[in-house]
Design a protein around this motif. Structure first.
Motif, mmCIF file in Angstrom:
data_model
loop_
_atom_site.group_PDB
_atom_site.id
_atom_site.type_symbol
_atom_site.label_atom_id
_atom_site.label_comp_id
_atom_site.label_asym_id
_atom_site.label_seq_id
_atom_site.Cartn_x
_atom_site.Cartn_y
_atom_site.Cartn_z
ATOM 1 N N ASN A 169 0.843 -1.192 0.000
ATOM 2 C CA ASN A 169 0.000 0.000 0.000
ATOM 3 C C ASN A 169 0.885 1.252 0.000
ATOM 4 O OD1 ASN A 169 -2.244 1.601 0.071
ATOM 5 N ND2 ASN A 169 -2.540 1.428 2.265
ATOM 6 N N ILE A 170 1.661 1.409 -1.069
ATOM 7 C CA ILE A 170 2.519 2.582 -1.217
ATOM 8 C C ILE A 170 2.363 3.119 -2.636
ATOM 9 C CG2 ILE A 170 4.247 1.859 0.476
ATOM 10 C CD1 ILE A 170 5.994 0.943 -1.878
ATOM 11 N N ASP A 171 2.730 4.391 -2.797
ATOM 12 C CA ASP A 171 2.681 4.983 -4.134
ATOM 13 C C ASP A 171 3.604 4.207 -5.061
ATOM 14 O OD1 ASP A 171 0.969 6.912 -3.226
ATOM 15 O OD2 ASP A 171 2.510 8.446 -2.992
ATOM 16 N N GLU A 172 3.132 3.993 -6.257
ATOM 17 C CA GLU A 172 3.919 3.337 -7.305
ATOM 18 C C GLU A 172 4.313 1.907 -6.960
ATOM 19 O OE1 GLU A 172 6.404 5.731 -9.838
ATOM 20 O OE2 GLU A 172 6.138 7.415 -8.462
ATOM 21 N N SER A 173 3.487 1.230 -6.169
ATOM 22 C CA SER A 173 3.800 -0.163 -5.832
ATOM 23 C C SER A 173 3.735 -1.057 -7.067
ATOM 24 C CB SER A 173 2.864 -0.694 -4.743
ATOM 25 O OG SER A 173 1.515 -0.666 -5.175
ATOM 26 N N LEU A 174 2.803 -0.784 -7.967
ATOM 27 C CA LEU A 174 2.699 -1.606 -9.172
ATOM 28 C C LEU A 174 3.926 -1.462 -10.069
ATOM 29 C CD1 LEU A 174 1.052 -3.651 -10.740
ATOM 30 C CD2 LEU A 174 -0.168 -1.744 -11.804
ATOM 31 N N PRO A 175 4.397 -0.236 -10.352
ATOM 32 C CA PRO A 175 5.623 -0.126 -11.148
ATOM 33 C C PRO A 175 6.824 -0.798 -10.479
ATOM 34 C CG PRO A 175 4.514 1.998 -11.102
ATOM 35 C CD PRO A 175 3.791 1.101 -10.133
ATOM 36 N N LEU A 176 6.929 -0.672 -9.157
ATOM 37 C CA LEU A 176 8.027 -1.338 -8.452
ATOM 38 C C LEU A 176 7.913 -2.847 -8.588
ATOM 39 C CD1 LEU A 176 8.332 0.777 -5.192
ATOM 40 C CD2 LEU A 176 10.067 0.517 -6.959
ATOM 41 N N GLY A 177 6.714 -3.366 -8.390
ATOM 42 C CA GLY A 177 6.506 -4.802 -8.532
ATOM 43 C C GLY A 177 6.861 -5.286 -9.924
ATOM 44 N N THR A 178 6.476 -4.503 -10.925
ATOM 45 C CA THR A 178 6.771 -4.854 -12.318
ATOM 46 C C THR A 178 8.278 -4.861 -12.581
ATOM 47 O OG1 THR A 178 4.654 -3.937 -13.045
ATOM 48 C CG2 THR A 178 6.364 -4.208 -14.727
ATOM 49 N N LEU A 179 8.973 -3.860 -12.047
ATOM 50 C CA LEU A 179 10.430 -3.802 -12.242
ATOM 51 C C LEU A 179 11.113 -5.005 -11.604
ATOM 52 C CD1 LEU A 179 11.028 0.002 -11.688
ATOM 53 C CD2 LEU A 179 11.511 -1.269 -13.795
ATOM 54 N N PHE A 180 10.709 -5.361 -10.388
ATOM 55 C CA PHE A 180 11.316 -6.515 -9.727
ATOM 56 C C PHE A 180 10.996 -7.811 -10.468
ATOM 57 C CE2 PHE A 180 11.465 -3.658 -5.925
ATOM 58 C CZ PHE A 180 12.844 -3.679 -5.789
ATOM 59 N N GLU A 181 9.801 -7.898 -11.033
ATOM 60 C CA GLU A 181 9.447 -9.079 -11.825
ATOM 61 C C GLU A 181 10.322 -9.161 -13.077
ATOM 62 O OE1 GLU A 181 5.614 -10.995 -14.164
ATOM 63 O OE2 GLU A 181 5.280 -9.402 -12.714
ATOM 64 N N ARG A 182 10.545 -8.036 -13.718
ATOM 65 C CA ARG A 182 11.407 -8.006 -14.912
ATOM 66 C C ARG A 182 12.840 -8.424 -14.571
ATOM 67 N NH1 ARG A 182 9.291 -2.355 -17.634
ATOM 68 N NH2 ARG A 182 7.348 -3.212 -18.444
ATOM 69 N N ILE A 183 13.322 -7.978 -13.412
ATOM 70 C CA ILE A 183 14.663 -8.389 -12.978
ATOM 71 C C ILE A 183 14.703 -9.896 -12.805
ATOM 72 C CG2 ILE A 183 16.332 -8.277 -11.083
ATOM 73 C CD1 ILE A 183 15.314 -5.323 -10.676
ATOM 74 N N GLY A 184 13.674 -10.446 -12.171
ATOM 75 C CA GLY A 184 13.598 -11.897 -12.002
ATOM 76 C C GLY A 184 13.635 -12.627 -13.332
ATOM 77 N N ARG A 185 12.922 -12.102 -14.315
ATOM 78 C CA ARG A 185 12.908 -12.734 -15.644
ATOM 79 C C ARG A 185 14.285 -12.696 -16.294
ATOM 80 N NH1 ARG A 185 7.646 -9.882 -17.652
ATOM 81 N NH2 ARG A 185 6.081 -11.134 -16.614
ATOM 82 N N GLU A 186 14.958 -11.553 -16.180
ATOM 83 C CA GLU A 186 16.302 -11.436 -16.772
ATOM 84 C C GLU A 186 17.260 -12.443 -16.134
ATOM 85 O OE1 GLU A 186 17.044 -9.763 -19.432
ATOM 86 O OE2 GLU A 186 15.243 -8.524 -19.554
ATOM 87 N N LEU A 187 17.207 -12.562 -14.816
ATOM 88 C CA LEU A 187 18.087 -13.506 -14.119
ATOM 89 C C LEU A 187 17.729 -14.946 -14.474
ATOM 90 C CD1 LEU A 187 18.300 -11.737 -10.652
ATOM 91 C CD2 LEU A 187 20.003 -11.719 -12.490
ATOM 92 N N GLU A 188 16.454 -15.206 -14.612
ATOM 93 C CA GLU A 188 16.016 -16.542 -15.019
ATOM 94 C C GLU A 188 16.517 -16.861 -16.430
ATOM 95 O OE1 GLU A 188 12.008 -18.689 -13.833
ATOM 96 O OE2 GLU A 188 11.697 -17.215 -15.422
ATOM 97 N N ASP A 189 16.443 -15.864 -17.309
ATOM 98 C CA ASP A 189 16.957 -16.048 -18.674
ATOM 99 C C ASP A 189 18.451 -16.361 -18.655
ATOM 100 O OD1 ASP A 189 14.450 -15.596 -19.716
ATOM 101 O OD2 ASP A 189 14.884 -13.558 -20.414
ATOM 102 N N ILE A 190 19.202 -15.679 -17.796
ATOM 103 C CA ILE A 190 20.636 -15.951 -17.690
ATOM 104 C C ILE A 190 20.868 -17.394 -17.254
ATOM 105 C CG2 ILE A 190 22.752 -15.427 -16.391
ATOM 106 C CD1 ILE A 190 21.769 -12.489 -16.299
ATOM 107 N N SER A 191 20.040 -17.880 -16.349
ATOM 108 C CA SER A 191 20.224 -19.245 -15.838
ATOM 109 C C SER A 191 20.009 -20.294 -16.921
ATOM 110 C CB SER A 191 19.281 -19.515 -14.666
ATOM 111 O OG SER A 191 17.947 -19.694 -15.106
ATOM 112 N N GLU A 192 19.310 -19.908 -17.971
ATOM 113 C CA GLU A 192 19.006 -20.858 -19.041
ATOM 114 C C GLU A 192 20.036 -20.833 -20.171
ATOM 115 O OE1 GLU A 192 15.022 -19.802 -20.104
ATOM 116 O OE2 GLU A 192 14.211 -20.523 -18.194
ATOM 117 N N ILE A 193 21.019 -19.957 -20.077
ATOM 118 C CA ILE A 193 22.061 -19.883 -21.096
ATOM 119 C C ILE A 193 23.109 -20.939 -20.778
ATOM 120 C CG2 ILE A 193 23.864 -18.453 -22.153
ATOM 121 C CD1 ILE A 193 22.191 -15.996 -21.345
ATOM 122 N N SER A 194 23.468 -21.733 -21.763
ATOM 123 C CA SER A 194 24.490 -22.760 -21.525
ATOM 124 C C SER A 194 25.875 -22.175 -21.756
ATOM 125 C CB SER A 194 24.259 -23.966 -22.438
ATOM 126 O OG SER A 194 24.346 -23.573 -23.788
ATOM 127 N N GLY A 195 26.886 -22.834 -21.206
ATOM 128 C CA GLY A 195 28.263 -22.407 -21.382
ATOM 129 C C GLY A 195 28.676 -21.359 -20.379
#
Length: 108
Positions: free
Chosen positions: A25-51
């Motif tokens: 319940n804070i201002d801009e909680s949705l944009p913050l949540g979205t940014l953290f989700e995007r970070i999670g996706r980027e890190l997950e993508d890195i984990s799927e790269i071989s080599g």
């Protein structure tokens, strides 16, 4: 495998943070949540790269730079919404420093 496992764990942590901020319940909680989700996706993508190597695969640079950008955006939102100078200094500085670390990793 250690880099992959670390990235998976880090992605999970950022998804958890996303859930917390997304429902906060804070201002801009949705944009913050979205940014953290995007970070999670980027890190997950890195984990799927071989080599992988010690820092991560060279092909992960775009992902690392995206994480740097998202963390910088998080710092900007937190600075704009901080209620005290200590909040601004501690939280914003932390996210800016972590963002710079991801940028440095992309350059290696």
């Amino acid at each position: 495998d250690a880099v992959r496992e670390s990235m998976v764990s880090a992605a999970g942590a950022f998804y958890d943070i996303s859930d917390v901020f997304g429902s906060a319940n804070i201002d801009e909680s949705l944009p913050l949540g979205t940014l953290f989700e995007r970070i999670g996706r980027e890190l997950e993508d890195i984990s799927e790269i071989s080599g992988c190597c010690a820092v991560g695969p060279p092909s992960s640079s775009p992902n690392l730079l995206a994480v740097e950008e998202y963390l910088t955006d998080v710092a900007k939102i937190l600075k704009k919404n901080s209620v005290a100078s200590t909040d601004e200094h501690m939280m914003c500085t932390l996210f800016k420093e972590v963002a710079e670390l991801f940028g440095e990793m992309a350059g290696k």
